[in-house]
Design a protein around this motif. Sequence first.
Motif, mmCIF file in Angstrom:
data_model
loop_
_atom_site.group_PDB
_atom_site.id
_atom_site.type_symbol
_atom_site.label_atom_id
_atom_site.label_comp_id
_atom_site.label_asym_id
_atom_site.label_seq_id
_atom_site.Cartn_x
_atom_site.Cartn_y
_atom_site.Cartn_z
ATOM 1 N N ASN A 122 0.859 -1.131 0.024
ATOM 2 C CA ASN A 122 -0.088 -0.074 0.150
ATOM 3 C C ASN A 122 0.834 1.292 -0.059
ATOM 4 O O ASN A 122 0.539 2.235 -0.765
ATOM 5 C CB ASN A 122 -0.793 0.065 1.118
ATOM 6 N N PHE A 123 1.896 1.167 0.802
ATOM 7 C CA PHE A 123 2.867 2.277 1.029
ATOM 8 C C PHE A 123 3.490 2.565 -0.581
ATOM 9 O O PHE A 123 3.252 3.748 -1.022
ATOM 10 C CB PHE A 123 3.797 2.177 2.042
ATOM 11 N N PHE A 124 4.075 1.713 -1.004
ATOM 12 C CA PHE A 124 4.581 1.966 -2.228
ATOM 13 C C PHE A 124 3.744 2.052 -3.522
ATOM 14 O O PHE A 124 4.036 2.793 -4.465
ATOM 15 C CB PHE A 124 5.724 0.653 -2.867
ATOM 16 N N LEU A 170 3.290 5.844 -12.315
ATOM 17 C CA LEU A 170 3.763 4.529 -12.717
ATOM 18 C C LEU A 170 2.786 3.507 -13.110
ATOM 19 O O LEU A 170 3.074 2.523 -13.780
ATOM 20 C CB LEU A 170 4.847 4.163 -11.887
ATOM 21 N N THR A 171 1.528 3.752 -12.686
ATOM 22 C CA THR A 171 0.294 2.788 -12.883
ATOM 23 C C THR A 171 -0.221 3.006 -14.270
ATOM 24 O O THR A 171 -1.193 2.325 -14.517
ATOM 25 C CB THR A 171 -0.620 2.585 -11.836
ATOM 26 N N GLU A 172 0.174 3.883 -14.933
ATOM 27 C CA GLU A 172 -0.621 4.537 -16.198
ATOM 28 C C GLU A 172 -0.067 3.355 -17.367
ATOM 29 O O GLU A 172 0.883 3.047 -17.388
ATOM 30 C CB GLU A 172 -0.696 5.714 -16.527
ATOM 31 N N SER A 173 -0.834 3.068 -17.993
ATOM 32 C CA SER A 173 -0.404 2.124 -19.342
ATOM 33 C C SER A 173 0.415 2.653 -20.176
ATOM 34 O O SER A 173 1.098 1.945 -21.225
ATOM 35 C CB SER A 173 -1.808 1.541 -20.035
ATOM 36 N N GLY A 174 0.226 4.099 -20.376
ATOM 37 C CA GLY A 174 1.195 4.697 -21.243
ATOM 38 C C GLY A 174 2.757 4.615 -20.952
ATOM 39 O O GLY A 174 3.542 4.710 -21.721
ATOM 40 N N TYR A 175 3.003 4.350 -19.574
ATOM 41 C CA TYR A 175 4.361 4.138 -19.098
ATOM 42 C C TYR A 175 4.969 2.783 -19.794
ATOM 43 O O TYR A 175 6.247 2.836 -19.711
ATOM 44 C CB TYR A 175 4.277 4.330 -17.563
ATOM 45 N N PHE A 176 4.137 2.065 -19.644
ATOM 46 C CA PHE A 176 4.689 0.522 -19.970
ATOM 47 C C PHE A 176 4.386 0.431 -21.493
ATOM 48 O O PHE A 176 3.468 0.910 -22.043
ATOM 49 C CB PHE A 176 3.820 -0.717 -19.426
ATOM 50 N N LEU A 177 5.130 -0.640 -22.136
ATOM 51 C CA LEU A 177 4.865 -1.011 -23.587
ATOM 52 C C LEU A 177 3.667 -1.826 -23.418
ATOM 53 O O LEU A 177 3.389 -2.796 -22.891
ATOM 54 C CB LEU A 177 6.132 -1.839 -24.014
#
Length: 102
Positions: free
Chosen positions: A32-34, A43-50
Amino acid sequence: MYRLTQIIRNFLLRLEGFISVIWKNFANSGRNFFGFFAKLFGLTESGYFLESDEAQTIKRAETKQKIETDRDTAPSTSTTNRRRSNAKMDYYLNMARDIKKN
């Protein structure tokens, strides 16, 4: 003696169960903290990942390029890897053939 080992085993199993329950609580609080910071920095947005299609295309291109470079630099040798004959093994094989002949 068997009874003593059974008691020790049961104690260790119960201790392991207790620690796993406590550890799960610590892991959840850490997650939960991280997770909060991951959401905060996006960092949880899909644009960040391929995306999976893009990742597969890149992976195929890399493997195709690697295969082509390996094919160009590989020496032309036979693909069979025969082991070198062992003198002791030859001795035993010849002895087996002689026994089979008799």
